[in-house]
Design a protein around this motif. Structure first.
Motif, mmCIF file in Angstrom:
data_model
loop_
_atom_site.group_PDB
_atom_site.id
_atom_site.type_symbol
_atom_site.label_atom_id
_atom_site.label_comp_id
_atom_site.label_asym_id
_atom_site.label_seq_id
_atom_site.Cartn_x
_atom_site.Cartn_y
_atom_site.Cartn_z
ATOM 1 N N ARG A 240 42.573 -12.287 60.689
ATOM 2 C CA ARG A 240 41.106 -12.613 59.071
ATOM 3 C C ARG A 240 41.646 -11.142 59.193
ATOM 4 O O ARG A 240 41.907 -10.561 59.548
ATOM 5 C CB ARG A 240 40.465 -13.176 59.336
ATOM 6 C CG ARG A 240 40.766 -14.705 59.939
ATOM 7 C CD ARG A 240 39.011 -15.222 60.047
ATOM 8 N NE ARG A 240 39.457 -16.348 60.576
ATOM 9 C CZ ARG A 240 38.082 -17.595 60.919
ATOM 10 N NH1 ARG A 240 36.369 -16.618 60.874
ATOM 11 N NH2 ARG A 240 37.809 -18.505 61.413
ATOM 12 N N PRO A 241 41.456 -10.878 57.607
ATOM 13 C CA PRO A 241 41.546 -9.719 57.081
ATOM 14 C C PRO A 241 39.982 -9.290 57.108
ATOM 15 O O PRO A 241 38.993 -9.536 57.866
ATOM 16 C CB PRO A 241 41.492 -10.186 55.410
ATOM 17 C CG PRO A 241 42.194 -11.672 55.173
ATOM 18 C CD PRO A 241 41.210 -12.230 56.007
ATOM 19 N N ARG A 242 39.697 -7.647 57.548
ATOM 20 C CA ARG A 242 39.162 -6.949 57.585
ATOM 21 C C ARG A 242 38.244 -5.677 57.142
ATOM 22 O O ARG A 242 39.608 -5.724 56.190
ATOM 23 C CB ARG A 242 39.291 -6.232 58.851
ATOM 24 C CG ARG A 242 39.120 -7.345 59.544
ATOM 25 C CD ARG A 242 39.523 -6.379 61.563
ATOM 26 N NE ARG A 242 40.718 -5.822 61.828
ATOM 27 C CZ ARG A 242 40.803 -5.182 62.863
ATOM 28 N NH1 ARG A 242 40.047 -5.056 63.750
ATOM 29 N NH2 ARG A 242 41.961 -4.383 62.857
ATOM 30 N N ILE A 243 37.796 -5.165 56.651
ATOM 31 C CA ILE A 243 37.262 -4.135 55.413
ATOM 32 C C ILE A 243 37.349 -2.713 56.905
ATOM 33 O O ILE A 243 36.682 -2.693 57.854
ATOM 34 C CB ILE A 243 35.676 -4.275 55.364
ATOM 35 C CG1 ILE A 243 35.871 -5.200 54.677
ATOM 36 C CG2 ILE A 243 35.304 -2.725 54.382
ATOM 37 C CD1 ILE A 243 36.056 -6.117 53.693
ATOM 38 N N GLY A 244 38.083 -1.776 56.263
ATOM 39 C CA GLY A 244 38.151 -0.396 56.434
ATOM 40 C C GLY A 244 37.122 0.264 55.920
ATOM 41 O O GLY A 244 37.477 0.455 54.370
ATOM 42 N N ILE A 245 36.882 1.178 56.602
ATOM 43 C CA ILE A 245 35.215 1.952 55.902
ATOM 44 C C ILE A 245 35.884 3.635 55.578
ATOM 45 O O ILE A 245 35.638 4.096 57.795
ATOM 46 C CB ILE A 245 33.964 2.040 56.143
ATOM 47 C CG1 ILE A 245 34.171 0.356 55.411
ATOM 48 C CG2 ILE A 245 32.959 3.086 55.548
ATOM 49 C CD1 ILE A 245 32.444 0.048 56.018
ATOM 50 N N SER A 246 35.893 3.979 55.348
ATOM 51 C CA SER A 246 36.417 6.281 55.956
ATOM 52 C C SER A 246 35.706 6.939 54.951
ATOM 53 O O SER A 246 35.181 6.983 53.194
ATOM 54 C CB SER A 246 37.932 5.843 55.834
ATOM 55 O OG SER A 246 38.325 7.583 55.878
ATOM 56 N N SER A 247 35.352 7.971 55.555
ATOM 57 C CA SER A 247 34.155 9.302 55.002
ATOM 58 C C SER A 247 35.294 10.162 55.586
ATOM 59 O O SER A 247 35.546 10.135 56.650
ATOM 60 C CB SER A 247 32.941 9.140 55.209
ATOM 61 O OG SER A 247 32.086 8.277 54.930
ATOM 62 N N VAL A 248 36.038 10.859 54.331
ATOM 63 C CA VAL A 248 36.810 11.902 54.529
ATOM 64 C C VAL A 248 36.620 12.871 53.995
ATOM 65 O O VAL A 248 36.225 13.308 52.752
ATOM 66 C CB VAL A 248 37.860 11.590 54.599
ATOM 67 C CG1 VAL A 248 38.696 13.290 54.525
ATOM 68 C CG2 VAL A 248 38.924 10.669 55.255
ATOM 69 N N CYS A 249 36.200 14.788 54.387
ATOM 70 C CA CYS A 249 36.094 15.966 53.880
ATOM 71 C C CYS A 249 36.793 16.410 52.851
ATOM 72 O O CYS A 249 38.170 16.438 52.942
ATOM 73 C CB CYS A 249 35.416 16.702 55.077
ATOM 74 S SG CYS A 249 35.150 18.522 53.693
ATOM 75 N N ALA A 250 36.635 16.588 51.938
ATOM 76 C CA ALA A 250 37.194 16.827 50.632
ATOM 77 C C ALA A 250 37.823 17.520 50.569
ATOM 78 O O ALA A 250 39.045 18.160 50.125
ATOM 79 C CB ALA A 250 36.893 16.356 49.161
ATOM 80 N N GLY A 251 37.377 19.348 51.234
ATOM 81 C CA GLY A 251 38.059 20.597 51.855
ATOM 82 C C GLY A 251 38.098 20.746 52.615
ATOM 83 O O GLY A 251 40.055 21.035 52.749
#
Length: 279
Positions: A240-251
């Motif tokens: 089944r499909p899942r949800i990926g969440i990502s927080s990445v620093c722009a610097g």
């Protein structure tokens, strides 16, 4: 031969000493230690009483308290007026025994760690300031075994590399980056001071709370640049499909949060992140 420094190091409890020391607990235990010493001095001899008092002070110094259960007893029985003198009046935050992802926003809001602003959730100004102060102090950048044991509630922590560890010789855990690890190390003492029941939570529950906090950060815990959070639906040919969440620093491009959840359990994380799961 007994290695005294090593013995004292094993007795230390960072969660109750240093900047985490509770002054009411310390004061109560010093009084109890003095009373015990006086009693021994009268019943046995003055030198024995003096030795007992010195031993009590040493234990209070390295462990934070002499009598087990003091933190709970102090909050419960010390008069509120006395607690206020130390800025330790009874907490208004939540008392929790367990916590699930569905409860993250409610727990963090009740503890005044986060606030609801319209339909979004943000870090409270006071907590964010304290968190950043701990990060800038330098101690969170390279946490030692004591800090990690305290944060995770483990008896033993062995380092594999900069972000990977083995807990109690059994469980392996890894952070997304050194920035994510520093953020959790700095946040954990603040959560302990605001949430009754923190010390009874399991590793997964603590990590869920800390991950939820990182999702609320707008600035990188490493370099201070803007953090960009996205979510996407992950298709797979045989599950089944899942949800990926990502927080990445722009610097510095360091990942602050990387998690994958089933579609049915992703909503709490998406709420904290303030993003949708894409088209």
């Amino acid at each position: 031969m007994i290695d005294i420094p090593d013995t004292l190091a094993h007795l230390e409890q960072p969660e109750y000493t240093g900047e985490n020391r509770c002054l009411p607990c310390t004061a109560v235990n010093v009084v109890l230690g003095l009373a015990l010493a006086v009693g021994l001095g009268v019943a046995v001899s003055v030198p024995v009483g003096a030795l007992a008092f010195a031993a009590a002070l040493l234990l209070i110094r390295v462990r934070g308290y002499l009598v087990p259960g003091t933190p709970t007893l102090t909050r419960r029985y010390l008069p509120e007026r006395a607690l206020e003198l130390f800025d330790k009046s009874p907490r208004t935050g939540p008392t929790i025994e367990t916590v699930s992802p569905d409860e993250l926003a409610a727990v963090l809001t009740a503890a005044d760690v986060a606030t609801a602003r319209g339909e979004s959730i943000r870090l409270s100004a006071g907590f964010e300031t304290r968190w950043d102060e701990r990060l800038s102090s330098g101690g969170a950048a390279e946490p030692g075994s004591d800090e990690l044991q305290s944060m995770l509630g483990a008896e033993e922590v062995d380092r594999l590399d900069d972000v990977a560890f083995v807990l109690d010789g059994i469980r392996r855990i890894r952070w997304e980056s050194t920035a994510a690890l520093a953020a959790d190390t700095a946040a954990a003492p603040e959560l302990r001071s605001r949430i009754d029941g923190w010390d009874d939570l399991g590793v997964d529950e603590r990590r869920d709370l800390l991950t939820g906090l990182r999702l609320l950060r707008e600035r990188c815990p490493g370099c201070g640049s803007e953090v960009r959070t996205t979510a996407e639906r992950l298709e797979h040919c045989c599950r089944r499909p899942r949800i990926g969440i990502s927080s990445v620093c722009a610097g510095c491009n360091e990942p602050v949060v990387e998690l994958v959840a089933s579609e049915s359990s992703a909503d709490p994380w998406l709420e904290l992140a303030g993003v949708s799961d894409g088209p």
